[in-house]
Enzyme design. Structure first.
Site, PDB file in Angstrom:
ATOM      1  N   GLN A  12       0.828  -1.211   0.000  1.00  0.00           N
ATOM      2  CA  GLN A  12       0.000   0.000   0.000  1.00  0.00           C
ATOM      3  C   GLN A  12       0.869   1.271   0.000  1.00  0.00           C
ATOM      4  OE1 GLN A  12      -3.996   0.959   2.212  1.00  0.00           O
ATOM      5  NE2 GLN A  12      -2.383   0.907   3.739  1.00  0.00           N
ATOM      6  N   ASP A  46      12.969 -11.144   0.089  1.00  0.00           N
ATOM      7  CA  ASP A  46      12.091 -11.870   1.012  1.00  0.00           C
ATOM      8  C   ASP A  46      12.512 -11.569   2.445  1.00  0.00           C
ATOM      9  OD1 ASP A  46      10.522 -13.566   2.441  1.00  0.00           O
ATOM     10  OD2 ASP A  46      11.052 -15.386   1.323  1.00  0.00           O
ATOM     11  N   ALA A  70       6.760  -4.555   5.986  1.00  0.00           N
ATOM     12  CA  ALA A  70       6.396  -4.841   7.380  1.00  0.00           C
ATOM     13  C   ALA A  70       5.396  -5.975   7.419  1.00  0.00           C
ATOM     14  CB  ALA A  70       5.798  -3.609   8.053  1.00  0.00           C
ATOM     15  N   TYR A 135       2.576  -7.260  17.425  1.00  0.00           N
ATOM     16  CA  TYR A 135       2.854  -6.363  16.305  1.00  0.00           C
ATOM     17  C   TYR A 135       3.598  -5.112  16.791  1.00  0.00           C
ATOM     18  CZ  TYR A 135       2.070  -2.690  12.847  1.00  0.00           C
ATOM     19  OH  TYR A 135       2.252  -1.633  11.986  1.00  0.00           O
ATOM     20  N   LYS A 139       7.537  -4.007  16.032  1.00  0.00           N
ATOM     21  CA  LYS A 139       7.865  -2.742  15.360  1.00  0.00           C
ATOM     22  C   LYS A 139       8.785  -1.880  16.235  1.00  0.00           C
ATOM     23  CE  LYS A 139       6.624  -1.300  11.938  1.00  0.00           C
ATOM     24  NZ  LYS A 139       7.367  -1.371  10.640  1.00  0.00           N
TER      25      LYS A 139
END
Length: 298
Positions: A12, A46, A70, A135, A139
Site C-alpha cells: 500500500q 524476502d 512490514a 505487532y 515494530k
C-alpha cells in the site's frame, strides 16, 4: 543521479513511494514475489530470509534505502510472532547494519502501536513506549535495531494508513457500505487516518531536505477521529462524489463489543509538530486527506 532501493514496492505504501520517489532519480524496486502490483518484473527481496538481503544491497549499491516492508497483520501476529519479529525487527536490523557500514541513509516506517493508548494528549516522539501486542512490540524492536546500527536513519511513525488501492479500512467500508443498510463500527479507539500518498510525498520531501538529521518523527495527517467517525466521513464523501448512491447507517459500538485477538491502543493521536518544524513540512487535516483519496477513487 541518486539511486534509491525501495523494499516492498507493491504494498500500500510502496506503490505510493514508487510514484513519489521517481523524481529523485533511479528507484530500484523490490517485492517478495519479484513483481510489482501491475505485474512488471523487479528485484526479489524476502523479509523471511534476512541473510539473503546483504547480497542484494551489495549488488545494487544504493545512495538511499527506503524500507516500506512490514508484517502488518496485527491479529495474526499474536499467533505468528516469529514471522512478525523477522519482518519487523530482525530484517530491518540487517538492512540498517549494512547501511551504517556503507554510509547510506535509511528510511524506515513504524507505528502508533508502539504506545499503549493511555495518553491524554497527542503522543510525542520521546514519550514512553509500551506496546500492547506482538505487532507493536516487533515494530518497536525494529526501531531499536535501526537506531543501534549507528548509521543515519529517518524513522517515521505513522498510523491508520489507507489508500485508493490495496486492502484497508476505507476500501472495506466502501465495499460493505454498498452491500448493507447498517454497519457497526468501533467508536472508542481514536487516532488519525493517514493517506499512504501523504506519507510517500513527505518522505520524498524530507529526503531532499539539506539537513543531515537522524532520528524518529511522527508522520500522519492532523486532527483526530474514531473509526466510527472515519466511517461516517467516508460514506459522506463517497455519496457527495457519486461513488455510493446512499450512506448506510453506522452504529457506534465499543471495542468490547468487537473483540479481537490483539488489543488496540484506545488513543493513538501522534503529535507531528517536530516533523513540521524540522523539515518545514505542512501536513493536511485527516479530512483533507480523505477528500483527496475519494477524489482519486472517483
Amino acid at each position: 543521479m541518486t539511486k534509491v532501493l525501495l523494499f516492498a514496492a507493491s504494498g500500500q505504501l510502496g506503490q505510493e513511494l514508487l510514484r513519489a520517489l521517481a523524481p529523485l532519480g533511479t528507484v530500484v524496486a523490490t517485492t517478495r514475489s519479484g513483481q510489482l502490483a501491475d505485474g512488471t518484473p523487479c528485484e526479489t527481496a524476502d523479509f523471511d530470509q534476512p541473510d539473503a538481503l546483504a547480497g542484494l544491497l551489495d549488488r545494487v549499491r544504493p545512495d538511499w534505502v527506503v524500507n516500506a516492508a512490514a508484517y502488518t497483520a496485527v491479529d495474526r501476529a499474536e499467533q505468528d510472532g516469529d514471522a512478525a519479529w523477522r519482518a519487523n525487527a530482525d530484517t530491518p536490523g540487517v538492512i540498517a547494519r549494512w547501511c551504517a557500514a556503507a554510509g547510506v541513509p535509511l528510511v524506515h516506517y513504524s507505528t502508533d502501536y508502539v504506545f499503549d493508548g493511555q495518553g491524554t494528549r497527542p503522543y510525542r516522539e520521546d514519550d514512553a513506549t509500551a506496546p500492547l501486542g506482538v505487532y507493536g512490540a516487533s515494530k518497536l524492536a525494529g526501531e531499536d535495531a535501526v537506531r543501534a546500527a549507528g548509521g543515519r536513519h529517518l524513522i517515521f511513525r505513522t498510523a491508520w494508513v489507507y489508500a485508493a488501492h490495496s486492502a484497508n479500512f476505507l476500501r472495506t467500508m466502501l465495499r460493505v457500505g454498498a452491500e448493507r443498510d447498517q454497519l457497526r463500527v468501533v467508536a472508542d479507539q481514536v487516532g488519525t487516518p493517514t493517506p499512504a500518498a501523504l506519507i510517500a510525498d513527505v518522505t520524498a520531501q524530507v529526503m531532499q531536505h539539506p539537513s543531515r538529521l537522524s532520528g524518529i518523527w511522527h508522520l500522519t495527517a492532523t486532527g483526530e477521529t474514531s473509526w466510527h467517525g472515519f466511517a461516517e466521513a467516508i460514506f459522506g464523501a463517497a455519496v457527495a462524489q457519486g461513488i455510493l448512491a446512499r450512506a448506510p447507517q453506522v452504529e457506534a459500538i465499543t471495542s468490547a463489543e468487537y473483540p479481537t485477538p490483539a488489543k488496540r491502543p484506545a488513543y493513538s493521536h501522534l503529535d507531528v509538530s517536530k516533523l513540521e518544524s524540522d523539515f518545514g513540512v505542512s501536513l493536511p487535516t485527516w479530512q483533507q486527506g480523505l477528500e483527496r483519496v475519494i477524489a482519486e477513487l472517483r
